[in-house]
Write a protein that holds these residues in place. Structure first.
Motif, mmCIF file in Angstrom:
data_model
loop_
_atom_site.group_PDB
_atom_site.id
_atom_site.type_symbol
_atom_site.label_atom_id
_atom_site.label_comp_id
_atom_site.label_asym_id
_atom_site.label_seq_id
_atom_site.Cartn_x
_atom_site.Cartn_y
_atom_site.Cartn_z
ATOM 1 N N MET A 132 0.830 -1.199 0.000
ATOM 2 C CA MET A 132 0.000 0.000 0.000
ATOM 3 C C MET A 132 0.869 1.255 0.000
ATOM 4 O O MET A 132 0.615 2.206 -0.748
ATOM 5 N N LEU A 133 1.914 1.268 0.816
ATOM 6 C CA LEU A 133 2.806 2.423 0.862
ATOM 7 C C LEU A 133 3.535 2.592 -0.466
ATOM 8 O O LEU A 133 3.743 3.717 -0.942
ATOM 9 N N GLU A 134 3.920 1.469 -1.074
ATOM 10 C CA GLU A 134 4.594 1.513 -2.368
ATOM 11 C C GLU A 134 3.662 2.042 -3.458
ATOM 12 O O GLU A 134 4.098 2.762 -4.367
ATOM 13 N N ALA A 135 2.393 1.681 -3.371
ATOM 14 C CA ALA A 135 1.424 2.192 -4.340
ATOM 15 C C ALA A 135 1.288 3.708 -4.210
ATOM 16 O O ALA A 135 1.314 4.438 -5.213
ATOM 17 N N LEU A 136 1.153 4.192 -2.994
ATOM 18 C CA LEU A 136 1.045 5.630 -2.776
ATOM 19 C C LEU A 136 2.274 6.355 -3.298
ATOM 20 O O LEU A 136 2.179 7.461 -3.839
ATOM 21 N N ALA A 137 3.453 5.735 -3.150
ATOM 22 C CA ALA A 137 4.693 6.352 -3.630
ATOM 23 C C ALA A 137 4.661 6.577 -5.136
ATOM 24 O O ALA A 137 5.256 7.533 -5.642
ATOM 25 N N SER A 138 3.971 5.699 -5.852
ATOM 26 C CA SER A 138 3.879 5.849 -7.303
ATOM 27 C C SER A 138 2.625 6.620 -7.717
ATOM 28 O O SER A 138 2.299 6.693 -8.899
ATOM 29 N N GLY A 139 1.931 7.186 -6.752
ATOM 30 C CA GLY A 139 0.731 7.960 -7.052
ATOM 31 C C GLY A 139 -0.481 7.116 -7.355
ATOM 32 O O GLY A 139 -1.465 7.611 -7.901
ATOM 33 N N THR A 140 -0.433 5.843 -6.988
ATOM 34 C CA THR A 140 -1.560 4.948 -7.253
ATOM 35 C C THR A 140 -2.511 4.945 -6.062
ATOM 36 O O THR A 140 -2.108 4.581 -4.952
ATOM 37 N N PRO A 141 -3.760 5.336 -6.245
ATOM 38 C CA PRO A 141 -4.729 5.318 -5.144
ATOM 39 C C PRO A 141 -4.980 3.891 -4.671
ATOM 40 O O PRO A 141 -4.632 2.924 -5.352
ATOM 41 N N VAL A 142 -5.622 3.777 -3.516
ATOM 42 C CA VAL A 142 -5.868 2.459 -2.920
ATOM 43 C C VAL A 142 -7.348 2.304 -2.598
ATOM 44 O O VAL A 142 -7.961 3.184 -1.999
ATOM 45 N N LEU A 143 -7.898 1.176 -3.029
ATOM 46 C CA LEU A 143 -9.234 0.766 -2.591
ATOM 47 C C LEU A 143 -9.018 -0.313 -1.544
ATOM 48 O O LEU A 143 -8.462 -1.371 -1.846
ATOM 49 N N LEU A 144 -9.399 -0.062 -0.313
ATOM 50 C CA LEU A 144 -9.093 -1.002 0.753
ATOM 51 C C LEU A 144 -10.319 -1.318 1.591
ATOM 52 O O LEU A 144 -11.211 -0.486 1.751
ATOM 53 N N SER A 145 -10.320 -2.533 2.109
ATOM 54 C CA SER A 145 -11.434 -2.949 2.948
ATOM 55 C C SER A 145 -11.355 -2.236 4.293
ATOM 56 O O SER A 145 -10.294 -1.749 4.707
ATOM 57 N N ASN A 146 -12.478 -2.201 4.975
ATOM 58 C CA ASN A 146 -12.502 -1.542 6.285
ATOM 59 C C ASN A 146 -11.825 -2.371 7.376
ATOM 60 O O ASN A 146 -11.854 -1.994 8.539
ATOM 61 N N ALA A 147 -11.196 -3.498 6.989
ATOM 62 C CA ALA A 147 -10.421 -4.274 7.957
ATOM 63 C C ALA A 147 -8.967 -3.819 8.012
ATOM 64 O O ALA A 147 -8.224 -4.231 8.891
ATOM 65 N N VAL A 148 -8.559 -2.975 7.070
ATOM 66 C CA VAL A 148 -7.185 -2.479 7.045
ATOM 67 C C VAL A 148 -7.097 -1.236 7.917
ATOM 68 O O VAL A 148 -7.953 -0.349 7.850
ATOM 69 N N ALA A 149 -6.055 -1.162 8.732
ATOM 70 C CA ALA A 149 -5.913 -0.074 9.697
ATOM 71 C C ALA A 149 -5.850 1.293 9.019
ATOM 72 O O ALA A 149 -5.248 1.449 7.961
ATOM 73 N N GLU A 150 -6.491 2.261 9.659
ATOM 74 C CA GLU A 150 -6.403 3.674 9.306
ATOM 75 C C GLU A 150 -6.911 3.992 7.910
ATOM 76 O O GLU A 150 -6.432 4.912 7.252
ATOM 77 N N GLY A 151 -7.901 3.231 7.459
ATOM 78 C CA GLY A 151 -8.524 3.572 6.189
ATOM 79 C C GLY A 151 -9.162 4.947 6.227
ATOM 80 O O GLY A 151 -9.249 5.631 5.198
ATOM 81 N N ASP A 152 -9.587 5.372 7.411
ATOM 82 C CA ASP A 152 -10.192 6.697 7.533
ATOM 83 C C ASP A 152 -9.201 7.799 7.204
ATOM 84 O O ASP A 152 -9.560 8.829 6.629
ATOM 85 N N LEU A 153 -7.917 7.582 7.550
ATOM 86 C CA LEU A 153 -6.890 8.575 7.233
ATOM 87 C C LEU A 153 -6.663 8.647 5.733
ATOM 88 O O LEU A 153 -6.467 9.725 5.166
#
Length: 224
Positions: A132-153
């Motif tokens: 997920m962090l690597e995706a953000l580094a390349s400017g790729t947004p993330v669709l994540l389930s609500n089981a992953v920590a800090e999705g609200d952030l």
């Protein structure tokens, strides 16, 4: 112990509830910049969605296969006990799913950088995966389930959207539609979130602050 370090707020809250007097600093992991360090800001150049990870039940890959919108392009990278199930789904006509198995990290980084979004459909509670962090580094947004920590952030930063994995597909479909409606904004904000929260420089500043506070406490104890 002067300080304890938690990788996210969820973990810090759990430790704090068990040990109220514990001093906890939240210092997330960082991801180095990928070879594709400059994000592709034009959403027209990006195509399809990517899952990258262990092919296990808790990662939500079976649920994703069962609820993925027919015809939508999804490329799956990884290995694990559900590999056969993924391969079978990829062979289904008109599914939109392709399976690439495990590939070199540099090639995976390029694939993620070309995607509309990374998908994390985890069913069990987990922290922020490195991918997920690597995706953000390349400017790729993330669709994540609500089981992953800090999705609200992630949502507050406008770098991704959460959905309810483990139930119907409607939440996932809504997340895909919302992402596409504001694609260029999600891309730029994903990279900004990486630079402000998950870069190596930010990590060094935070961990340096933890050490400095610990040294200050030690000096004060020595004076008493």
């Amino acid at each position: 112990m002067d300080h304890y370090i938690a990788l996210n707020r969820d973990a810090a809250a759990i430790y704090s509830s068990q040990f109220p007097s514990m001093v906890i600093d939240v210092v997330p992991n960082f991801a180095p910049l990928p070879e594709v360090s400059k994000p592709t800001l034009d959403p027209r150049i990006r195509s399809g969605f990517v899952f990258a990870g262990r092919l296990t039940p808790e990662k939500g890959i079976k649920w994703l296969l069962e609820h993925w919108p027919s015809g939508e392009p999804l490329t799956i990278y990884g290995d694990g006990p559900l590999k056969g199930l993924v391969a079978a789904a990829a062979n289904t006509a008109h599914s939109g799913i392709s399976f690439k198995g495990q590939i070199p990290q540099a090639d995976l980084a390029k694939a993620v950088a070309r995607a509309e979004a990374l998908i994390l459909p985890s069913l069990w509670r987990e922290g922020k995966p490195t991918v997920m962090l690597e995706a953000l580094a390349s400017g790729t947004p993330v669709l994540l389930s609500n089981a992953v920590a800090e999705g609200d952030l992630l949502e507050a930063a406008g770098a991704g959207i959460t959905f309810e994995a483990g139930v119907s597909s409607s939440s996932l479909v809504h997340a895909i539609d919302a992402l596409r409606a504001g694609a260029s904004g999600f891309i730029s904000r994903a990279r900004h979130l990486y630079e402000s929260e998950y870069s190596e420089q930010i990590w060094l500043e935070r961990i340096g602050g933890v050490y400095e506070r610990a040294r200050t406490k030690a000096r004060l104890r020595a004076i008493r």
